[in-house]
Design an enzyme around this catalytic site. Structure first.
Site, mmCIF file in Angstrom:
data_model
loop_
_atom_site.group_PDB
_atom_site.id
_atom_site.type_symbol
_atom_site.label_atom_id
_atom_site.label_comp_id
_atom_site.label_asym_id
_atom_site.label_seq_id
_atom_site.Cartn_x
_atom_site.Cartn_y
_atom_site.Cartn_z
ATOM 1 N N ASP A 51 -7.790 2.236 7.544
ATOM 2 C CA ASP A 51 -6.441 2.798 7.562
ATOM 3 C C ASP A 51 -6.398 3.998 8.495
ATOM 4 O OD1 ASP A 51 -3.746 3.217 6.917
ATOM 5 O OD2 ASP A 51 -4.075 2.935 4.773
ATOM 6 N N GLU A 59 0.835 -1.211 0.000
ATOM 7 C CA GLU A 59 0.000 0.000 0.000
ATOM 8 C C GLU A 59 0.867 1.258 0.000
ATOM 9 O OE1 GLU A 59 -2.318 3.443 1.629
ATOM 10 O OE2 GLU A 59 -0.441 2.586 2.361
ATOM 11 N N HIS A 79 3.565 8.223 9.863
ATOM 12 C CA HIS A 79 4.861 8.021 9.194
ATOM 13 C C HIS A 79 6.034 8.489 10.050
ATOM 14 C CE1 HIS A 79 3.438 7.011 4.845
ATOM 15 N NE2 HIS A 79 2.675 6.469 5.787
#
Ligand code: CO
Ligand code: ZN
Length: 330
Positions: free
Chosen positions: A216, A193, A302
């Site tokens: 998600d 992904e 992230h």
């Protein structure tokens, strides 16, 4: 649920190298699935049969995580690397990475002359303790994931790869709790992904679902000087309306909202200005699919300390069970 979360978030699984994660998920879902399949890309697909009156529904949560890949080794034994997915340079220096064989490296950077500046990725290197290229235990093309233990403080849960192992946990829990459904439900634990939603694309092409829902993470607007956004940590799952790659199916958004309201579950409406999910590739697969996404609010996406709230996780499971146990009329 924290034991399962810890097990999955601490596992190694950069995009394209999801085998370890898949082998941890498989025994969790095997007793609850009517059929299991692994395709050529490595997607793990679990089919839960319906009563024949509903639709074909694909649920997608991605197993992969962002990481790095060795591109070149200096003669002194330092590893230069490229990114796998969206790795931000300011999250690198001083961090640790782990390779598939367990080798651990620390990330250094070329000399910093301006203290306020952040070096680009190519001015960083990995030190695995080797004295030379010849004695280096790592090869060009080897991939590494970040290394960071799971942390639970009350309901706040932090780890690397909450994106999207937390989606995998929600899919697993939903499959476990979904006793009866009118729908043919396919839980897809997708690959790649972070490099462009590639696994979900081939899975959607294989399954040709009527409805696709991704699970998600999404960012939040509740930290100092955040980009303004109407999503807060702990205020419930976010029903995606739009992100930079998809406008969710209006009828599906309405149903999600209605199910949350009927069951008295907290929820938020999500408009994400940067980023997308597997729902985008499901939406534009085959002749087009009604697609949407249940997003888990997450701070520091992230980074190595992606932070979610356990109540949002629990309520995401509750919402998905509500959606899947009732008819979906688009
Ligand atoms: Co991501
Ligand atoms: Zn993700």
């Amino acid at each position: 649920m924290n034991d399962l979360i810890k097990k999955l978030v601490e596992a190694y699984g950069p995009s394209g190298f999801e085998d370890n994660v898949r082998e941890l998920i498989r025994p969790e879902i095997e007793p609850f699935a009517d059929e299991l399949l692994v395709d050529a890309l490595g997607n793990l697909i679990a089919h839960k049969k319906g009563d024949g009156s509903g639709l074909k529904v694909m649920i997608a949560a991605h197993m992969d995580e962002i990481g790095v890949m060795v591109s070149h080794i200096t003669k002194e034994g330092f590893l230069r690397f490229t990114n796998i997915g969206g790795v931000y340079p300011h999250t690198l220096l001083g961090n640790r990475v782990q390779f598939a064989d367990g080798t651990i490296g620390v990330i250094g950077s070329d000399r910093i002359t301006e203290r306020g500046a952040v070096h680009p990725l190519e001015k960083h290197f990995i030190d695995v303790g080797a004295a030379s290229r010849e004695t280096c235990p790592v090869n060009v093309g080897d991939a590494a994931g970040f290394l960071r233990p799971f942390l639970a403080q009350g309901t706040r849960l932090s780890a690397k790869s909450m994106d999207d192992r937390i989606g995998c946990v929600i899919a697993i829990e939903t499959l476990k709790r979904l006793s009866e459904t009118p729908h043919e439900v396919y839980f897809v634990f997708s690959v790649q992904e972070e490099v462009g939603c590639r696994g979900a694309q081939v899975a959607a092409n294989r399954l040709d679902p009527d409805v696709g829902i991704a699970l998600d993470v999404t960012t939040t607007g509740d930290v100092p000087e955040a980009r303004p956004m109407a999503v807060d940590l702990g205020k419930g799952p976010a029903i995606k309306v739009k992100d930079s790659g998809m406008i969710a199916h209006v009828g599906l958004v309405k149903i999600m909202r209605q199910r949350a309201e009927e069951a008295n579950l907290p929820f938020q409406m999500e408009v994400l200005e940067a980023g997308t999910t597997d729902a985008r590739s499901i939406q534009i697969s085959n002749g087009g699919t009604a697609a949407g996404c249940i997003s888990i609010p997450c701070r520091y996406v992230h980074s190595q300390s992606e932070t979610v709230d356990a109540n949002d996780v629990e309520n995401s499971v509750n919402l998905l069970v509500e959606i899947l146990s009732k008819p979906i009329v688009l």
